[in-house]
Motif scaffolding. Structure first.
Motif, PDB file in Angstrom:
ATOM      1  N   TYR A  42       0.817  -1.215   0.000  1.00 34.50           N
ATOM      2  CA  TYR A  42       0.000   0.000   0.000  1.00 34.50           C
ATOM      3  C   TYR A  42       0.850   1.263   0.000  1.00 34.50           C
ATOM      4  O   TYR A  42       0.398   2.309  -0.500  1.00 34.50           O
ATOM      5  CB  TYR A  42      -0.975  -0.032   1.181  1.00 34.50           C
ATOM      6  CG  TYR A  42      -2.112  -0.992   0.928  1.00 34.50           C
ATOM      7  CD1 TYR A  42      -3.156  -0.664   0.077  1.00 34.50           C
ATOM      8  CD2 TYR A  42      -2.104  -2.257   1.504  1.00 34.50           C
ATOM      9  CE1 TYR A  42      -4.175  -1.560  -0.185  1.00 34.50           C
ATOM     10  CE2 TYR A  42      -3.125  -3.163   1.244  1.00 34.50           C
ATOM     11  CZ  TYR A  42      -4.150  -2.807   0.394  1.00 34.50           C
ATOM     12  OH  TYR A  42      -5.160  -3.697   0.128  1.00 34.50           O
ATOM     13  N   TRP A  96       0.363   4.536  -2.208  1.00 32.87           N
ATOM     14  CA  TRP A  96       0.345   5.846  -1.541  1.00 32.87           C
ATOM     15  C   TRP A  96       1.340   6.793  -2.196  1.00 32.87           C
ATOM     16  O   TRP A  96       1.041   7.964  -2.463  1.00 32.87           O
ATOM     17  CB  TRP A  96       0.662   5.652  -0.059  1.00 32.87           C
ATOM     18  CG  TRP A  96       0.487   6.861   0.813  1.00 32.87           C
ATOM     19  CD1 TRP A  96      -0.624   7.226   1.509  1.00 32.87           C
ATOM     20  CD2 TRP A  96       1.469   7.876   1.081  1.00 32.87           C
ATOM     21  NE1 TRP A  96      -0.408   8.393   2.205  1.00 32.87           N
ATOM     22  CE2 TRP A  96       0.870   8.817   1.955  1.00 32.87           C
ATOM     23  CE3 TRP A  96       2.790   8.082   0.674  1.00 32.87           C
ATOM     24  CZ2 TRP A  96       1.544   9.936   2.417  1.00 32.87           C
ATOM     25  CZ3 TRP A  96       3.465   9.201   1.141  1.00 32.87           C
ATOM     26  CH2 TRP A  96       2.852  10.112   2.002  1.00 32.87           C
ATOM     27  N   LEU A 142      -6.987   5.232   0.893  1.00 31.37           N
ATOM     28  CA  LEU A 142      -5.555   4.977   0.912  1.00 31.37           C
ATOM     29  C   LEU A 142      -4.811   5.985   1.777  1.00 31.37           C
ATOM     30  O   LEU A 142      -3.759   5.671   2.343  1.00 31.37           O
ATOM     31  CB  LEU A 142      -5.018   5.016  -0.523  1.00 31.37           C
ATOM     32  CG  LEU A 142      -3.547   4.700  -0.752  1.00 31.37           C
ATOM     33  CD1 LEU A 142      -3.202   3.295  -0.275  1.00 31.37           C
ATOM     34  CD2 LEU A 142      -3.211   4.838  -2.249  1.00 31.37           C
ATOM     35  N   VAL A 149      -8.446   0.237   4.487  1.00 28.92           N
ATOM     36  CA  VAL A 149      -8.888  -0.343   3.222  1.00 28.92           C
ATOM     37  C   VAL A 149      -9.707  -1.590   3.531  1.00 28.92           C
ATOM     38  O   VAL A 149      -9.334  -2.378   4.407  1.00 28.92           O
ATOM     39  CB  VAL A 149      -7.678  -0.710   2.330  1.00 28.92           C
ATOM     40  CG1 VAL A 149      -8.131  -1.425   1.069  1.00 28.92           C
ATOM     41  CG2 VAL A 149      -6.884   0.543   1.969  1.00 28.92           C
TER      42      VAL A 149
END
Length: 244
Positions: free
Chosen positions: A54, A58, A112, A149
């Motif tokens: 992630y 990001w 996010l 998420v």
């Protein structure tokens, strides 16, 4: 003149801004097993791997190269100028709708740019990528934030609010989403059942089993602005809207 509108947006609208999608042929799943990076069990086994996954998303989102496109901007204009009720439900975890100015917005799969305390479920805006230093301020001892998420096996967010809006809307529009994965796959059926006009905007041709009454084929950035124009002008929507 429509008075209550629900709009569902999916990966297709963000892909036009340069964000890689999860399900396309070159999507992110090819680099990782779903169960490793998008399940609670995967996070419990290897939080560093999930954070790394992630953090890549990001960093791309905050690289300065990703901007809202004409579809995002048109939906923001609709929100500002439409005098009735409007709810944008997005399956996307990016913040491109917000950057375009949308505020009547619900992220059903999370965001996010936020982390969540695994104990209290309170969310915190992330100013840096995930890591051990990103902890909550609501617990003692502070808890390491997990991505905000919705993973496989978890319930999407805001479902009560979404279903209430679908039950009362007179126009439902799905933009850039296959609409084949539940619970979002059931949204069109719910809207149809309550008498709404249902419109699909998608790059792909209409599926012969599609429940949408109107299908607009093309890029969201090209199809959504004229669609918004027609809505604001109180004009009818037909399958030819936006086609050259």
């Amino acid at each position: 003149m429509h008075r209550r509108i629900v709009i569902l947006t999916g990966a297709g609208i963000s892909a036009e801004s340069g964000l890689r999608t999860f399900r396309d042929q070159d999507g992110l799943w090819e680099e990782h097993h779903i169960e490793d990076v998008a399940t609670p069990e995967g996070y419990e086994r290897d939080p560093e791997l999930v954070e790394h996954f992630y953090n890549g998303r990001w960093q791309q989102l905050h690289s300065g190269n990703i901007e809202p496109n004409a579809a995002h901007t048109a939906l923001s204009r609709l929100e500002q100028e439409f005098e009735g009720e409007l709810l944008i439900v997005t399956q996307n975890i990016d913040d491109l709708h917000e950057r375009a100015g949308s505020r009547r917005l619900l992220h059903m799969h999370g965001e996010l740019s936020k982390g969540r305390c695994p104990r209290s479920r309170q969310t915190f805006t992330l100013h840096d990528p995930f890591g051990p230093e990103n902890t909550c301020t609501c617990c003692i001892p502070a808890q390491r934030l997990r991505p905000h998420v919705v993973w496989f096996g978890e319930m999407p967010l805001g479902m009560d609010r979404i279903h209430d809006a679908l039950d009362h809307c007179d126009l439902f529009i799905a933009i850039g989403t296959s609409g084949t994965v539940y619970p979002a796959a059931g949204f069109v059926d719910s809207a149809n059942h309550h008498g709404a006009l249902t419109v699909e905007v998608n790059l792909m041709p209409a599926d012969r089993h599609s429940q949408f009454q109107i299908h607009l084929q093309g890029k969201a950035s090209e199809m959504v602005p004229p669609l918004v124009e027609r809505i604001l002008a109180g004009q009818s929507i037909c399958n030819q809207t936006g086609h050259n």
